[in-house]
Design a protein around this motif. Structure first.
Motif, PDB file in Angstrom:
ATOM      1  N   VAL A  53       0.840  -1.199   0.000  1.00 33.07           N
ATOM      2  CA  VAL A  53       0.000   0.000   0.000  1.00 33.07           C
ATOM      3  C   VAL A  53       0.872   1.245   0.000  1.00 33.07           C
ATOM      4  O   VAL A  53       0.655   2.179  -0.770  1.00 33.07           O
ATOM      5  CB  VAL A  53      -0.965   0.004   1.211  1.00 33.07           C
ATOM      6  CG1 VAL A  53      -1.654   1.345   1.356  1.00 33.07           C
ATOM      7  CG2 VAL A  53      -1.984  -1.117   1.086  1.00 33.07           C
ATOM      8  N   ILE A  54       1.902   1.259   0.850  1.00 27.56           N
ATOM      9  CA  ILE A  54       2.794   2.414   0.940  1.00 27.56           C
ATOM     10  C   ILE A  54       3.500   2.653  -0.396  1.00 27.56           C
ATOM     11  O   ILE A  54       3.608   3.787  -0.859  1.00 27.56           O
ATOM     12  CB  ILE A  54       3.804   2.218   2.087  1.00 27.56           C
ATOM     13  CG1 ILE A  54       3.073   2.272   3.430  1.00 27.56           C
ATOM     14  CG2 ILE A  54       4.908   3.268   2.035  1.00 27.56           C
ATOM     15  CD1 ILE A  54       3.910   1.860   4.619  1.00 27.56           C
ATOM     16  N   GLU A  55       3.966   1.597  -1.033  1.00 26.21           N
ATOM     17  CA  GLU A  55       4.659   1.736  -2.318  1.00 26.21           C
ATOM     18  C   GLU A  55       3.748   2.278  -3.409  1.00 26.21           C
ATOM     19  O   GLU A  55       4.168   3.081  -4.241  1.00 26.21           O
ATOM     20  CB  GLU A  55       5.229   0.385  -2.741  1.00 26.21           C
ATOM     21  CG  GLU A  55       6.410  -0.058  -1.924  1.00 26.21           C
ATOM     22  CD  GLU A  55       6.818  -1.502  -2.206  1.00 26.21           C
ATOM     23  OE1 GLU A  55       6.376  -2.063  -3.229  1.00 26.21           O
ATOM     24  OE2 GLU A  55       7.573  -2.053  -1.398  1.00 26.21           O
ATOM     25  N   LYS A  56       2.483   1.855  -3.418  1.00 23.55           N
ATOM     26  CA  LYS A  56       1.564   2.275  -4.472  1.00 23.55           C
ATOM     27  C   LYS A  56       1.024   3.689  -4.261  1.00 23.55           C
ATOM     28  O   LYS A  56       0.590   4.322  -5.208  1.00 23.55           O
ATOM     29  CB  LYS A  56       0.414   1.286  -4.589  1.00 23.55           C
ATOM     30  CG  LYS A  56       0.876  -0.044  -5.153  1.00 23.55           C
ATOM     31  CD  LYS A  56      -0.292  -0.898  -5.570  1.00 23.55           C
ATOM     32  CE  LYS A  56       0.130  -2.230  -6.089  1.00 23.55           C
ATOM     33  NZ  LYS A  56       0.992  -2.219  -7.245  1.00 23.55           N
ATOM     34  N   ALA A  57       1.051   4.174  -3.025  1.00 19.30           N
ATOM     35  CA  ALA A  57       0.559   5.518  -2.722  1.00 19.30           C
ATOM     36  C   ALA A  57       1.688   6.519  -2.972  1.00 19.30           C
ATOM     37  O   ALA A  57       2.386   6.937  -2.054  1.00 19.30           O
ATOM     38  CB  ALA A  57       0.058   5.581  -1.288  1.00 19.30           C
ATOM     39  N   LYS A  58       1.865   6.900  -4.209  1.00 21.59           N
ATOM     40  CA  LYS A  58       3.009   7.735  -4.613  1.00 21.59           C
ATOM     41  C   LYS A  58       3.015   9.120  -3.964  1.00 21.59           C
ATOM     42  O   LYS A  58       4.069   9.705  -3.742  1.00 21.59           O
ATOM     43  CB  LYS A  58       3.038   7.897  -6.138  1.00 21.59           C
ATOM     44  CG  LYS A  58       3.140   6.578  -6.886  1.00 21.59           C
ATOM     45  CD  LYS A  58       4.427   5.878  -6.610  1.00 21.59           C
ATOM     46  CE  LYS A  58       4.532   4.612  -7.433  1.00 21.59           C
ATOM     47  NZ  LYS A  58       5.526   3.695  -6.958  1.00 21.59           N
TER      48      LYS A  58
END
Length: 86
Positions: A53-58
């Motif tokens: 989730v953290i990686e995809k939330a740019k």
């Protein structure tokens, strides 16, 4: 029946507390929502915020957790200077 459900919920939550967010089931649809809305802030009470989730939330800048400091967000230290508030 309600006691059985409460027991399962307790065990699931305890597993997340002991083993971090990757041990839990992500919120259904969270990855799709993150991709669509690219949030700057995520606020949670107990739902796991996984590394994926953290990686995809740019655009993510802040993760707020309405609990004491917990492993729930800490299995993978956030990069990009993301602030975590408890």
């Amino acid at each position: 029946m309600a006691a059985d459900r409460q027991g399962r919920i307790f065990q699931r939550n305890l597993n997340i507390e002991k083993n971090g967010p990757e041990a839990g089931m992500p919120i259904p649809g969270i990855l799709e929502m993150v991709k669509e809305f690219d949030p700057e802030i995520i606020i949670t009470h107990f739902a796991p915020v996984t590394g994926e989730v953290i990686e995809k939330a740019k655009s993510l800048e802040v993760i707020g957790c309405l609990r004491e400091e917990s492993k729930i967000l800490m299995s993978r230290p956030p990069a990009r200077g993301i602030i975590i508030v408890f």
